[in-house]
Write a protein that holds these residues in place. Sequence first.
Motif, short mmCIF file in Angstrom:
data_model
loop_
_atom_site.label_atom_id
_atom_site.label_comp_id
_atom_site.label_asym_id
_atom_site.label_seq_id
_atom_site.Cartn_x
_atom_site.Cartn_y
_atom_site.Cartn_z
N PRO A 406 0.80 -1.23 0.00
CA PRO A 406 0.00 0.00 0.00
C PRO A 406 0.84 1.28 0.00
CG PRO A 406 -0.79 -1.55 1.66
CD PRO A 406 0.50 -2.09 1.14
N ASP A 407 2.14 1.16 0.28
CA ASP A 407 2.95 2.38 0.31
C ASP A 407 3.54 2.72 -1.06
OD1 ASP A 407 4.43 0.12 0.31
OD2 ASP A 407 6.03 0.88 1.61
N THR A 408 3.17 1.95 -2.09
CA THR A 408 3.67 2.25 -3.43
C THR A 408 3.10 3.59 -3.86
OG1 THR A 408 3.49 -0.09 -3.85
CG2 THR A 408 4.01 1.27 -5.72
N LEU A 409 3.96 4.57 -4.03
CA LEU A 409 3.46 5.93 -4.24
C LEU A 409 3.07 6.22 -5.69
CD1 LEU A 409 5.76 8.02 -1.90
CD2 LEU A 409 3.58 6.95 -1.45
N THR A 410 3.41 5.31 -6.59
CA THR A 410 3.12 5.62 -8.00
C THR A 410 1.72 5.19 -8.39
OG1 THR A 410 4.04 3.48 -8.55
CG2 THR A 410 5.52 5.35 -8.71
N MET A 411 0.93 4.76 -7.42
CA MET A 411 -0.35 4.16 -7.77
C MET A 411 -1.52 5.15 -7.72
SD MET A 411 0.60 1.37 -8.63
CE MET A 411 2.05 0.37 -8.49
N VAL A 412 -2.60 4.70 -8.29
CA VAL A 412 -3.84 5.46 -8.27
C VAL A 412 -4.82 4.67 -7.42
CG1 VAL A 412 -5.72 6.35 -9.69
CG2 VAL A 412 -3.39 6.33 -10.59
N ARG A 413 -5.50 5.32 -6.51
CA ARG A 413 -6.44 4.60 -5.65
C ARG A 413 -7.86 5.09 -5.90
NH1 ARG A 413 -4.96 5.25 0.27
NH2 ARG A 413 -3.27 3.84 -0.29
N VAL A 414 -8.78 4.12 -6.07
CA VAL A 414 -10.19 4.47 -6.22
C VAL A 414 -10.82 4.38 -4.84
CG1 VAL A 414 -12.38 3.90 -7.34
CG2 VAL A 414 -10.23 3.57 -8.56
N GLN A 415 -11.24 5.55 -4.31
CA GLN A 415 -11.78 5.56 -2.94
C GLN A 415 -13.21 5.07 -2.89
OE1 GLN A 415 -11.02 9.70 -1.96
NE2 GLN A 415 -10.03 8.96 -0.13
N ASN A 416 -14.05 5.66 -3.70
CA ASN A 416 -15.47 5.30 -3.68
C ASN A 416 -15.97 5.00 -5.07
OD1 ASN A 416 -16.15 5.57 -0.96
ND2 ASN A 416 -16.08 7.79 -1.13
N ARG A 417 -16.89 4.04 -5.15
CA ARG A 417 -17.56 3.78 -6.41
C ARG A 417 -19.04 4.07 -6.21
NH1 ARG A 417 -14.41 -0.65 -5.35
NH2 ARG A 417 -12.47 -0.60 -6.53
N LYS A 418 -19.75 4.21 -7.32
CA LYS A 418 -21.20 4.43 -7.23
C LYS A 418 -21.89 3.11 -7.54
CE LYS A 418 -21.70 9.08 -7.03
NZ LYS A 418 -21.18 9.53 -5.76
N ALA A 419 -22.84 2.74 -6.69
CA ALA A 419 -23.58 1.49 -6.94
C ALA A 419 -24.36 1.62 -8.24
CB ALA A 419 -24.52 1.20 -5.78
N ARG A 420 -24.31 0.57 -9.05
CA ARG A 420 -24.97 0.60 -10.36
C ARG A 420 -26.44 0.22 -10.27
NH1 ARG A 420 -20.95 0.08 -14.59
NH2 ARG A 420 -19.07 0.75 -13.59
N LYS A 421 -26.84 -0.35 -9.15
CA LYS A 421 -28.24 -0.74 -9.00
C LYS A 421 -28.59 -0.80 -7.52
CE LYS A 421 -26.34 -5.09 -10.57
NZ LYS A 421 -26.01 -5.76 -11.71
N HIS A 422 -29.87 -0.97 -7.24
CA HIS A 422 -30.30 -1.20 -5.85
C HIS A 422 -30.00 -2.66 -5.52
CE1 HIS A 422 -32.50 2.52 -6.35
NE2 HIS A 422 -33.41 1.99 -7.14
N TYR A 423 -29.44 -2.89 -4.33
CA TYR A 423 -29.20 -4.27 -3.86
C TYR A 423 -29.98 -4.47 -2.58
CZ TYR A 423 -25.00 -4.45 -6.84
OH TYR A 423 -24.13 -4.44 -7.89
N GLY A 424 -30.63 -5.60 -2.45
CA GLY A 424 -31.38 -5.83 -1.21
C GLY A 424 -31.82 -7.27 -1.09
N THR A 425 -32.62 -7.50 -0.05
CA THR A 425 -33.13 -8.83 0.17
C THR A 425 -34.57 -8.70 0.67
OG1 THR A 425 -32.66 -10.93 1.24
CG2 THR A 425 -32.21 -8.95 2.52
#
Length: 576
Positions: A406-425
Amino acid sequence: MDFEKLNITGRKIIVGIDFGTTYSGVAWAETQRPDRRVAITVWPISKANPEGESSDKVPTKLRYNGNDLEWGFSVPVNAPSEEVIEWFKLDLDPSLQTMGTAVTSAATRGGRNVDKLVTDYISALGDHLMYTLREKLGEGVVKDTALEFVVTVPAIWSDLAKDKTRQACQRAAGLSATKSPIHLISEPEAAAIYALHGLDPHGLQVGDSFVICDAGGGTVDLISYTITNLKPILEVQEATPGTGALCGSTFLNMRFSKFLKAKLGKAEGFDDEVLADAMERFEKTVKRQFTLSARDDDTYTIPVGGLATNKELGISRGRYALKASDLRVIFEPVVQEVIKLVKDQITSSKVPIKAVLLVGGFGASNYLKERLRGSIDAAISIMQPPNAWLAVVQGAVMKGLAQNSPDTLTMVRVQNRKARKHYGTEWRVRYDEKTHGHLRHKKHWCGLDGCWKVYAMEWFIKRGDAVSENEPFFTNFVWTGPVTQGRIKKIKMDIYADRTVRDAPMARDENVAMLCHVEADVSHIPENLLQRRKGTDGQWYYELNCKIEAVYLSASTQYTLLYNGQRYNSVTAEYV
């Protein structure tokens, strides 16, 4: 296995696999030397010659020739077309709408099972990877070094198609023999990781948003990101759920093939071999040279060996002169589809877009770039990162490296994604006339609690919600069952998804589709730890207060059952 919990000790080889519709790529790096990412660029043309062809990628083609499996460049160019199996990746997700073209790949024509085709192809890729690693690093190093695979999948695919890809990789000989973990990452996310890294300095600031358009052979995947941090690690989060369609450069090939058959199909000597040579020239040269500035009467040379000179048809000395005006007709419908996707993505992101990054094989097209330039706001810059054809596979390796150190400084990190659909039960809740009046006909009596109940949806994620790999979602639920029916051995749960653009509905309707069955084995929990309660009807019931933890990764979901403060990773999710 979770990306977050990869072990950080020891030397490891991270392998990225970009299994594509028309071409596939493989790249690797050692965790000790993360700055040295190596793409495989030499491929077999036969069993005897594993280093016969130089190319950044290898064709996604198969041919079953007796007991021999030919793949990639070892499939002869002049093999009868009905024996060559290509574009079979598209059969993994039949739910996707194609660009007005019925893609019946040879896979479905030959009645072969798509899962077997994918497994056979990835096995061949894996074998060649192991050969290459042994050549480059030596037998001993390869034997003693752990491998880890990061496999890319289209973001627009269904969870079932993604899961099928993972299973094919787990079955593939070259990969399964190593017992290595296999992770999935979405193609546009992998492309974004590489593109932003490769475009430095890209002129984008914290708070700027951009669209990444990964235009490949079959799928075109789009996603928008906002930059949240530049130093020490470039961090981004999704600005809007991804979109996409089947309108990649494969459809240019289909249109060219159709055009050529209509134009020259009646000429004496026109056959599969002539068509195959013409297709190869179109794929490797013409498609990549064509620009918007080409004049209508500019011509591109297509080999049509064996066809007699015919001025009327434009054939001279075994060459056909393809006019730029005809090329425009071949390109336009496909290009317009991509432009529409980009414009829709810009509109739906609801934040000002600074740039569009074009990656993928089709993304490298000059014509596509220029047409896009003329179609969107001039203030939005359009960038094509260097070596965009390898963006996805290189990004996959970078993702694996970043998660290992995780300390590799040359990387790009995706913090948050947007849910593509509703998920439930779906759970039983106490019936309430005010809330559930419209479900009156579905109410039923519950002997345990002595009241009317009704099934209602519990959504743990709504479409557009920010989801992060670091923050799991929890759903509390109570699992009940009469003690007279014997002890509870399995806790089962159905997860549903609703991908329509609407508020999440209260109850399940025809747009709420089953996503997967989640099953947790609780047979090893001692009987005395299973809680019980006496119902209003005098019967004894098991009543287990449980939680399901769901972690949404780049291209997969992981479920864990929590009961009595214990984590049960024995949850199996079966996608439908």
